[in-house]
Design an enzyme around this catalytic site. Structure first.
Site, short mmCIF file in Angstrom:
data_model
loop_
_atom_site.label_atom_id
_atom_site.label_comp_id
_atom_site.label_asym_id
_atom_site.label_seq_id
_atom_site.Cartn_x
_atom_site.Cartn_y
_atom_site.Cartn_z
N GLU A 123 92.85 50.48 39.14
CA GLU A 123 91.60 50.10 38.48
C GLU A 123 91.69 50.66 37.07
OE1 GLU A 123 88.32 50.01 36.87
OE2 GLU A 123 87.62 51.54 38.27
N GLY A 161 92.04 54.68 35.84
CA GLY A 161 92.34 55.29 34.54
C GLY A 161 92.78 54.23 33.54
N SER A 162 93.55 54.68 32.57
CA SER A 162 93.94 53.77 31.49
C SER A 162 95.05 52.82 31.94
CB SER A 162 94.46 54.59 30.30
OG SER A 162 95.64 55.26 30.69
N GLY A 215 98.36 53.27 34.43
CA GLY A 215 98.68 52.31 35.49
C GLY A 215 100.06 51.71 35.35
C1 UN1 Z 1 84.34 53.22 35.79
O1 UN1 Z 1 83.91 53.24 34.63
O2 UN1 Z 1 85.51 53.63 36.04
O3 UN1 Z 1 80.07 49.21 37.33
C2 UN1 Z 1 83.55 52.80 36.97
C3 UN1 Z 1 79.96 50.33 36.81
C4 UN1 Z 1 80.02 51.52 37.72
C5 UN1 Z 1 81.41 51.98 37.92
C6 UN1 Z 1 82.20 52.23 36.66
N1 UN1 Z 1 79.44 51.16 38.99
O4 UN1 Z 1 79.77 50.49 35.62
#
Ligand code: UN1
EC number: 1.2.1.3
Length: 497
Positions: free
Chosen positions: A253, A231-232, A236
């Protein structure tokens, strides 16, 4: 339409027809479902159930656990079209990308099935005679998964497929903007569990519907050793310290502010196509979206002209109807984008595009023309991630300067260089090059395959998901020293008698 999709995916109407949270499709803003927020008591029970499921699941041999993931992958193959369409309905990305997201789930299942026979540790030489050392990897516990609206299913699957083969149970809090796809994934996994047999415990996987409070409850609960959150950066910043405060682990992430360095030797035809997909794909709502084009002064004008031509030819509209750009997730996303473009203009930037589209046809659907914003340097505005199709264009003269610009943002997810000069390419991916978790050569920053570790540095949160050795994050490491001699020598030569 939604009803027939949900029925084929195995979700009962009572799961998505009543509740306090309304789910709207970004296509036209109409309501497509209602779900109910779980109470604190229900979440507490779910965690206790996940704990019990874990205690049973960890005893099932890992290759057998892999069989469940294989069956789940089969379900996904069978229902790829339906789930892909549901992703499109719920988050507005075009059908091709909805299908692509489901394919990512299938791919990670395949990887996890193989991995289930490769959960290996090391053997390590002991300094003591008649001893050996080794490293064992054991199941970790119930895993808390928090996911975002823009990729409502694939990031869950990256975590879930690996965590399942690693012997963990799952608690998934999807974004309140995309709970229907989560219910569908859960239903498909339950079908796979039914096929699998009795050794898949009840409550192995559960979906927790809710907003912030539900996420906080998972985050704060010490029975959940790992929280994996997508998320944002703002989210996080809250999740990370809360999990750390109870000595839990997290995989974060978060935001990206991904750049492409476009050098004079680059294949411009290829680069323009790559820019198009990575800057406007998913209406600029990927964490890996290309947000900054760092282009050599000598080709800047030509590139901008070509981009504007290409942008003008892109079809914007219903994501189910073969267009290349669908809607933004909601009005708030649109308002934020407009505010940022206004600020950019005030700061003297040259703004192309960005206007609302199809407002008459879809008064409650927020379609926009993607924007190209030429700026002089990297202001705070450029350094901030705006989750919308805004591409900043910045000129450079020397490669060092371009790499410095690439790195001079708080985020560190993805990056790329377009060049046919091997020195430039290798410098970019070297220790003095890009500081991001992902650094590509002659492909855009988005659309990563699942085989590599996915994630980034700095405010992106440092977590890694998906391929490589990421499976280790879902297990606990144990160091074993075994004495098979008749003596009891101490390490470091210590005498204690
Ligand atoms: C996301 O935007 O949270 O590499 C994931 C990519 C994708 C995953 C994006 N396989 O753009």
């Amino acid at each position: 339409m939604i009803d027939s999709l949900m029925q084929r995916l195995g979700v009962a109407p009572e799961q998505y027809r009543n509740g306090d949270i309304a789910v709207a499709t970004p296509i036209d803003g109409s309501e497509i479902g209602r779900v109910r927020t779980a109470t604190a008591q229900e979440i507490d029970t779910a965690i206790a159930n996940a704990q019990r499921a874990f205690e049973a699941w960890r005893q099932v041999p890992a290759p057998r656990r892999g069989e469940l993931v294989r069956l789940f992958g089969d379900q996904l193959r069978r229902h790829k079209e339906d789930l892909g369409a549901l992703v499109t309905w719920e988050c507005g990305k075009i059908l091709q990308e909805g299908l692509g997201e489901v394919q990512e789930m299938i791919d990670i299942c395949d990887l996890a099935v193989g991995q289930s026979r490769q959960l290996y540790g090391l053997t390590i030489a002991s300094e003591r005679p008649g001893h050996h050392m080794r490293e064992s990897w054991h199941p970790l516990g119930p895993i808390g998964l928090i996911t975002a609206f823009n990729f409502p299913v694939a990031p869950w699957a990256w975590n879930a497929a690996l965590a399942l083969v690693c012997g963990d149970s799952l608690l998934w809090k999807p974004s309140e903007k995309s709970p229907l796809t989560a219910l569908a994934c859960q239903a498909l996994l339950e079908r796979a569990m039914a096929e699998f047999g009795d050794d898949a415990p009840q409550y192995l996987s559960q979906v927790i519907i809710g907003e912030r409070a539900a996420g906080e409850q998972l985050t704060d609960d010490a029975r959940i050793p790992l929280i994996s959150a997508t998320g944002s950066t703002r989210m996080g910043r809250e999740v990370g310290p809360r999990v750390a405060a109870r000595f839990g682990r997290s995989i974060l992430e978060l935001g990206g502010n991904n750049a492409m360095i476009l050098t004079p030797s680059a294949d411009l035809d290829m680069a323009v196509r790559a820019i198009l997909f990575s800057a406007v794909g998913t209406a600029g709502q990927r964490c890996t979206t290309l947000r900054r084009l760092v282009v050599h002064h000598s080709i800047k004008e030509e590139v901008v002209t070509r981009l504007k031509q290409a942008y003008a030819g892109i079809s914007i509209g219903d994501p189910l109807e073969g267009n290349l750009i669908g809607p933004l997730i909601d009005r708030q996303a649109f308002d934020t984008m407009q505010a940022v473009l206004t600020q950019a203009r005030e700061q003297g930037a040259n703004v192309f595009g960005g206007q609302r589209q199809l407002a008459e046809q879809y008064p409650e659907g927020y379609y926009v023309a993607p924007a190209i914003v030429e700026v002089e340097g990297q202001s705070d505005l450029v350094r901030h991630e705006t989750f919308a199709p805004i591409l900043y264009v910045i000129g450079y003269e020397a490669l060092d300067e371009a790499i410095a610009l690439n790195n001079d943002v708080p985020q560190g997810l993805s990056s790329c260089i377009f060049t046919t000069d091997v020195r430039e390419a290798e410098t970019f991916v070297s220790a003095v090059g890009s500081d991001c978790g992902i650094a590509n050569v002659n492909i855009g920053p988005s659309g990563a395959e699942i085989g590599g570790a996915f994630g980034g540095e700095k405010e992106t949160g440092g977590g890694r998901e998906s391929g490589s050795d990421v499976w280790k994050s879902y297990m606990r490491r144990q160091t074993n020293t075994v004495n098979y001699s008749r003596e009891l020598p101490l390490a470091q030569g210590i005498k204690f008698d």
